[in-house]
Design a protein around this motif. Structure first.
Motif, PDB file in Angstrom:
ATOM      1  N   ASP A  44       0.841  -1.062   0.152  1.00  0.00           N
ATOM      2  CA  ASP A  44       0.031   0.014   0.018  1.00  0.00           C
ATOM      3  C   ASP A  44       0.959   1.066  -0.180  1.00  0.00           C
ATOM      4  O   ASP A  44       0.766   2.318   0.791  1.00  0.00           O
ATOM      5  CB  ASP A  44      -0.870   0.124   1.199  1.00  0.00           C
ATOM      6  N   VAL A  45       1.808   1.375  -0.847  1.00  0.00           N
ATOM      7  CA  VAL A  45       2.600   2.789  -0.756  1.00  0.00           C
ATOM      8  C   VAL A  45       1.900   3.634  -1.657  1.00  0.00           C
ATOM      9  O   VAL A  45       2.151   4.942  -1.389  1.00  0.00           O
ATOM     10  CB  VAL A  45       3.895   2.167  -1.936  1.00  0.00           C
ATOM     11  N   TYR A  46       0.921   3.534  -2.544  1.00  0.00           N
ATOM     12  CA  TYR A  46       0.447   4.533  -3.315  1.00  0.00           C
ATOM     13  C   TYR A  46      -1.223   4.837  -3.309  1.00  0.00           C
ATOM     14  O   TYR A  46      -1.686   3.827  -2.471  1.00  0.00           O
ATOM     15  CB  TYR A  46       0.421   4.159  -4.778  1.00  0.00           C
ATOM     16  N   GLU A  47      -1.427   6.147  -3.296  1.00  0.00           N
ATOM     17  CA  GLU A  47      -2.860   6.387  -2.950  1.00  0.00           C
ATOM     18  C   GLU A  47      -2.988   7.477  -4.328  1.00  0.00           C
ATOM     19  O   GLU A  47      -2.183   8.245  -4.752  1.00  0.00           O
ATOM     20  CB  GLU A  47      -3.197   6.960  -1.692  1.00  0.00           C
ATOM     21  N   MET A  48      -4.347   7.588  -4.908  1.00  0.00           N
ATOM     22  CA  MET A  48      -4.674   8.312  -5.761  1.00  0.00           C
ATOM     23  C   MET A  48      -5.178   9.937  -5.252  1.00  0.00           C
ATOM     24  O   MET A  48      -5.474   9.959  -4.028  1.00  0.00           O
ATOM     25  CB  MET A  48      -5.743   8.141  -6.466  1.00  0.00           C
ATOM     26  N   GLN A  49      -4.447  10.925  -5.612  1.00  0.00           N
ATOM     27  CA  GLN A  49      -4.967  12.306  -5.154  1.00  0.00           C
ATOM     28  C   GLN A  49      -4.949  13.481  -6.323  1.00  0.00           C
ATOM     29  O   GLN A  49      -4.449  13.166  -7.202  1.00  0.00           O
ATOM     30  CB  GLN A  49      -3.580  12.781  -4.350  1.00  0.00           C
ATOM     31  N   GLU A  50      -5.519  14.352  -6.065  1.00  0.00           N
ATOM     32  CA  GLU A  50      -5.927  15.474  -7.194  1.00  0.00           C
ATOM     33  C   GLU A  50      -4.768  16.578  -7.181  1.00  0.00           C
ATOM     34  O   GLU A  50      -4.499  16.895  -5.820  1.00  0.00           O
ATOM     35  CB  GLU A  50      -7.411  16.154  -6.814  1.00  0.00           C
ATOM     36  N   LYS A  51      -4.065  16.586  -8.024  1.00  0.00           N
ATOM     37  CA  LYS A  51      -3.121  17.701  -7.980  1.00  0.00           C
ATOM     38  C   LYS A  51      -3.010  18.245  -9.451  1.00  0.00           C
ATOM     39  O   LYS A  51      -3.060  17.407 -10.542  1.00  0.00           O
ATOM     40  CB  LYS A  51      -1.541  16.899  -8.143  1.00  0.00           C
ATOM     41  N   ASN A  52      -3.079  19.636  -9.519  1.00  0.00           N
ATOM     42  CA  ASN A  52      -3.244  20.633 -10.573  1.00  0.00           C
ATOM     43  C   ASN A  52      -4.358  20.060 -11.565  1.00  0.00           C
ATOM     44  O   ASN A  52      -4.139  19.931 -12.699  1.00  0.00           O
ATOM     45  CB  ASN A  52      -1.952  20.540 -11.301  1.00  0.00           C
ATOM     46  N   GLY A  53      -5.382  19.876 -10.890  1.00  0.00           N
ATOM     47  CA  GLY A  53      -6.752  19.511 -11.607  1.00  0.00           C
ATOM     48  C   GLY A  53      -6.719  18.032 -12.335  1.00  0.00           C
ATOM     49  O   GLY A  53      -7.438  17.838 -13.103  1.00  0.00           O
ATOM     50  N   LYS A  54      -5.708  17.097 -11.868  1.00  0.00           N
ATOM     51  CA  LYS A  54      -5.493  15.897 -12.413  1.00  0.00           C
ATOM     52  C   LYS A  54      -5.612  14.842 -11.160  1.00  0.00           C
ATOM     53  O   LYS A  54      -4.583  15.051 -10.317  1.00  0.00           O
ATOM     54  CB  LYS A  54      -4.277  15.769 -13.363  1.00  0.00           C
ATOM     55  N   THR A  55      -6.022  13.624 -11.447  1.00  0.00           N
ATOM     56  CA  THR A  55      -5.936  12.674 -10.545  1.00  0.00           C
ATOM     57  C   THR A  55      -4.723  11.754 -10.961  1.00  0.00           C
ATOM     58  O   THR A  55      -4.686  11.111 -11.763  1.00  0.00           O
ATOM     59  CB  THR A  55      -7.128  11.684 -10.435  1.00  0.00           C
TER      60      THR A  55
END
Length: 85
Positions: A44-55
């Motif tokens: 579980d290293v990764y998670e999705m995040q919103e950055k600069n209008g992009k997931t």
């Protein structure tokens, strides 16, 4: 059934991968936001995040990385690298 990813993880753990450190990096410009890396990572290293209008995928638990390269192999955009540090 033989799973190359599971074999690779077991092999690296036996070889002392837990005593090694890895740095997973996501190129946000290349990341398509498919979440495949989130799904395949065994620690579980990764998670999705919103950055600069992009997931995009973000390595929020980078210190947990065991260097199995599952994320690298599943990323069709070649947006992920994992370096031994």
């Amino acid at each position: 059934m033989f799973c190359p990813v599971q074999w690779q993880i077991r092999y690296k753990l036996k070889k002392g991968a837990r005593d090694m450190a890895f740095n997973p990096v996501v190129d946000e410009g290349k990341c398509a936001g498919c979440e495949e890396c989130v799904d395949v990572c065994p620690v579980d290293v990764y998670e999705m995040q919103e950055k600069n209008g992009k997931t995009v995928s973000v390595p929020v638990n980078a210190e947990e990385c065991i260097g199995c390269d599952s994320c690298v192999e599943v990323c069709e955009e070649d947006a992920i690298t994992v370096e031994e540090i």
